[in-house]
Design an enzyme around this catalytic site. Sequence first.
Site, PDB file in Angstrom:
ATOM      1  N   ASN A   1       7.330  15.527 -39.015  1.00 30.83           N
ATOM      2  CA  ASN A   1       7.306  16.684 -38.960  1.00 30.83           C
ATOM      3  C   ASN A   1       6.500  16.941 -37.559  1.00 30.83           C
ATOM      4  O   ASN A   1       6.106  16.001 -36.870  1.00 30.83           O
ATOM      5  CB  ASN A   1       6.643  17.743 -40.026  1.00 30.83           C
ATOM      6  CG  ASN A   1       7.212  19.055 -39.834  1.00 30.83           C
ATOM      7  OD1 ASN A   1       7.554  19.997 -39.058  1.00 30.83           O
ATOM      8  ND2 ASN A   1       7.524  19.584 -40.975  1.00 30.83           N
TER       9      ASN A   1
ATOM     10  N   HIS B   1     -14.367   2.484 -34.145  1.00 27.05           N
ATOM     11  CA  HIS B   1     -15.168   1.754 -33.232  1.00 27.05           C
ATOM     12  C   HIS B   1     -16.439   1.397 -33.667  1.00 27.05           C
ATOM     13  O   HIS B   1     -16.915   1.948 -35.247  1.00 27.05           O
ATOM     14  CB  HIS B   1     -15.524   2.854 -31.856  1.00 27.05           C
ATOM     15  CG  HIS B   1     -14.558   3.347 -31.247  1.00 27.05           C
ATOM     16  ND1 HIS B   1     -14.138   2.606 -30.152  1.00 27.05           N
ATOM     17  CD2 HIS B   1     -13.834   4.354 -31.648  1.00 27.05           C
ATOM     18  CE1 HIS B   1     -13.205   3.273 -29.478  1.00 27.05           C
ATOM     19  NE2 HIS B   1     -12.766   4.307 -30.556  1.00 27.05           N
TER      20      HIS B   1
END
Length: 187
Positions: free
Chosen positions: A89, A119
């Site tokens: 969507n 990270h």
Amino acid sequence: MNNQSIIERLRAGELLRKDDPEYGAFGEVVSRTIRLCVEMNTTATHVDQVRDQLSIIIGNPIDESTTIFPPFYTNFGRSISLGKNVFINHACSFLDIGGISIEDDVQIGPRVNLTSENHPLDPGDRKTVIPSPVLIKRNAWIGAGATILPGVTVGENAIVAAGAVVSRDVPPNTVVAGVPAKVIRTL
């Protein structure tokens, strides 16, 4: 010395550092993807055009049974795999450096975020990217505004409730909800 390209090394789970000799090649892919995403989101006026343009971004044809509503965002594009009869969507964001695989018959609600990269916690190494693949198994349903974090597998027939933040694997045939997402029902 490693003879694999930076893209092959990323797919193998190798960390991405800015001092990598091939970082420039990675940056070229990202720049190309940004340009192509902007073009797709501003020019595609039919679902067939979106599918065709996204096929160019990811480098593989997307089956005609799959539908993607724009806008659609990705930062890398080369590590996305979409099955058949997939529905994505509006306003979804796929951060795919670590790989995103979506199997057949998956439904993805609006504003869903799939992120396959993280990270390090160490502030001195924070700019390094840790790739970790996301896998959405057959017939799963990801509700509006859900976020799937790096390394997560959503099991076959599972449902991720709207707004959930999924940080752990979702067992098949379950419903997860909340922040962080927890199993609330078995199907």
